[in-house]
Design a protein around this motif. Structure first.
Motif, PDB file in Angstrom:
ATOM      1  N   PHE A  70    -124.342-139.266 -41.648  1.00 25.53           N
ATOM      2  CA  PHE A  70    -124.468-138.659 -40.324  1.00 25.53           C
ATOM      3  C   PHE A  70    -124.848-139.698 -39.274  1.00 25.53           C
ATOM      4  N   LEU A  71    -125.554-140.726 -39.690  1.00 28.23           N
ATOM      5  CA  LEU A  71    -125.843-141.837 -38.781  1.00 28.23           C
ATOM      6  C   LEU A  71    -124.547-142.473 -38.292  1.00 28.23           C
ATOM      7  N   LEU A  72    -123.631-142.729 -39.219  1.00 23.04           N
ATOM      8  CA  LEU A  72    -122.340-143.321 -38.851  1.00 23.04           C
ATOM      9  C   LEU A  72    -121.491-142.338 -38.043  1.00 23.04           C
TER      10      LEU A  72
ATOM     11  N   THR B  54    -122.655-140.147 -36.052  1.00 25.33           N
ATOM     12  CA  THR B  54    -123.254-140.124 -34.713  1.00 25.33           C
ATOM     13  C   THR B  54    -122.732-141.279 -33.871  1.00 25.33           C
ATOM     14  N   ILE B  55    -122.679-142.463 -34.460  1.00 27.91           N
ATOM     15  CA  ILE B  55    -122.165-143.630 -33.732  1.00 27.91           C
ATOM     16  C   ILE B  55    -120.719-143.395 -33.304  1.00 27.91           C
ATOM     17  N   ALA B  56    -119.915-142.909 -34.256  1.00 24.96           N
ATOM     18  CA  ALA B  56    -118.492-142.690 -33.971  1.00 24.96           C
ATOM     19  C   ALA B  56    -118.279-141.565 -32.963  1.00 24.96           C
ATOM     20  N   GLY B  57    -119.164-140.564 -32.985  1.00 24.92           N
ATOM     21  CA  GLY B  57    -118.954-139.385 -32.157  1.00 24.92           C
ATOM     22  C   GLY B  57    -119.624-139.432 -30.793  1.00 24.92           C
TER      23      GLY B  57
ATOM     24  N   GLN C   9    -119.496-152.186 -44.608  1.00 22.91           N
ATOM     25  CA  GLN C   9    -118.049-151.990 -44.747  1.00 22.91           C
ATOM     26  C   GLN C   9    -117.511-151.113 -43.628  1.00 22.91           C
ATOM     27  N   TRP C  10    -118.258-150.072 -43.272  1.00 19.86           N
ATOM     28  CA  TRP C  10    -117.838-149.175 -42.191  1.00 19.86           C
ATOM     29  C   TRP C  10    -117.773-149.942 -40.873  1.00 19.86           C
TER      30      TRP C  10
ATOM     31  N   ILE D 179    -123.255-132.478 -35.081  1.00 17.17           N
ATOM     32  CA  ILE D 179    -122.887-133.571 -34.172  1.00 17.17           C
ATOM     33  C   ILE D 179    -122.952-133.128 -32.719  1.00 17.17           C
ATOM     34  N   HIS D 180    -122.674-131.854 -32.456  1.00 18.90           N
ATOM     35  CA  HIS D 180    -122.747-131.356 -31.071  1.00 18.90           C
ATOM     36  C   HIS D 180    -124.181-131.457 -30.549  1.00 18.90           C
TER      37      HIS D 180
END
Length: 398
Positions: A239-241, A243-246, A268-269, A354-355
């Motif tokens: 969810f951390l990743l 959050t960054i992407a979203g 890697q991400w 995420i919202h």
């Protein structure tokens, strides 16, 4: 008073900063004789040894690799550690009678050591409950519920609670969980004894903060949201990743600083996605991390959404100490987000939403943070100073 402290944390000096070092330093400064039993993992190639340093006795016991290790070695090492500690104490501390034996979870496998000291010295036993194991391992799929290992660890957990004269829990939700799931425990021996620190004052000018950011190639014109600490399965890094992407807010920049079993996955991400709004740094020395945190704006706390146990990450104290408003993204069972919001120190969301996360990021990125910052310092000084933990323990013994 002679105090014996058992821990899985590698402690080399009580002059270092940390929740255990700060507490033990307090005991030392109050005139108590402190002996620390701490592991030194086999990867370091150091034999079991005893030394006096900074006014305390430190017994380093050679163990298997138990931190950031493969689950099999970690499990075997955790089971073996009480025998290794017991042998070391008999060899190096046979002539010292202890009045208090203090210990933290993890692990839950100190029962034989504690029983030995209690029987030999008639010592008072105080558990600092920092992790509820094995349920936490079941929650994130590391242990099979009702499997052989789970049953073995469950028996050890029950034994540990039974021989503890007092169980100090990190938060009200922790205490309630322990009593609800262990009805045989006398509620009078359970109290809230939270993570506490001896804070330091770090005051940097705007120019100094700008210089620190430039050193690490972090934007000076954005609100920096920092996640610092262990990066393992419990931290809910997916969810951390996400959050960054979203996050679409162009004024938000994410900084991840840490290490752990999930670090290769995160790295890697980052290499695959090359996010323009985030930077990943491997673990830094405490002093360097403090500088970086001081130059940031907002702290982040993530926990796996599947947790049934109420975790209470100690990284909250670092954020409060540095006057950083906090966004907590956690399961619904912990009360850390409730405490943050109730005291005006930040915002809480459910991990996976995420919202709600985007809304929280947008709010703190756009608002004046002065009131949040003042509330952070107030909460720290009201609830999380090391003198509070010390006094709670002392009152139980007197």
């Amino acid at each position: 008073m002679n105090v014996l402290f058992l821990t899985l944390v590698e402690i080399d000096s009580v002059e270092d900063r940390g929740i255990y070092q700060d507490l033990l330093r307090k005991f030392r400064n109050e005139g108590h004789n402190v002996t620390i039993v701490t592991p030194v993992e086999r990867r370091k190639g150091i034999s079991t040894n005893y030394k006096v340093k900074d006014g305390v006795s430190i017994l380093q016991v050679k163990t298997l690799n138990i931190q950031k290790a493969h689950i099999i070695e970690k499990g075997i090492g955790t089971l073996a550690i009480e025998y290794q500690y017991l042998l070391a104490i008999k060899k190096y501390a046979s002539d010292k009678k202890f009045d208090l034996v203090l210990y933290s979870t993890p692990p839950i496998t100190f029962a034989k050591v504690i029983s030995y000291i209690k029987k030999r010295d008639h010592a008072y036993s105080y558990l600092l409950l920092k992790d509820i194991f094995p349920q936490n391992a079941v929650d994130i799929g590391m242990l099979k519920e009702k499997g052989f290992l789970h049953r073995q660890f469950l028996n050890k957990e029950k034994k540990l609670y039974q021989i503890s004269d007092t169980i100090g829990c990190m938060s009200p939700a922790n205490a309630e969980f322990i009593l609800r799931h262990n009805p045989e425990i006398n509620s009078q021996k359970v109290e809230v004894n939270p993570n506490t620190i001896e804070p330091i004052e770090i005051n940097y000018t705007d120019e100094e903060k700008k210089s620190i950011r430039q050193q690490y190639q972090i934007p000076i014109d954005k609100r920096v949201l920092v996640y610092g600490g262990n990066l393992g399965k419990p931290q809910g890094v997916d969810f951390l990743l996400e959050t960054i992407a979203g996050t679409k807010n162009e004024n938000a920049f994410f900084l991840i600083v840490g290490n752990g079993t999930e670090f290769p996955k995160i790295k890697q991400w980052f290499e695959t996605n090359n996010p323009p709004n985030a930077k990943l740094l491997q673990s830094l020395p405490k002093e360097d991390y403090d500088k970086l945190l001081a130059s940031s704006d907002i702290g982040l706390i993530f926990l796996d959404e599947n947790f049934l146990i109420p975790n209470f990450p100690s990284r909250l104290l670092s954020y409060l100490e540095m006057q950083k408003p906090v966004i907590t993204a956690t399961d619904p069972n912990t009360d850390i987000g409730d405490i943050v919001e109730k005291n005006g120190c930040g915002l809480k969301v459910l991990a996976g939403d995420i919202h709600a996360m985007n809304k929280a990021v947008d709010t703190l990125v756009s608002e004046n943070l002065k009131t949040f910052q003042e509330n952070c310092i107030s909460l720290l000084h009201n609830e999380y100073l090391v003198d509070k933990s010390y006094q709670l323990i002392i009152k139980r013994i007197l």
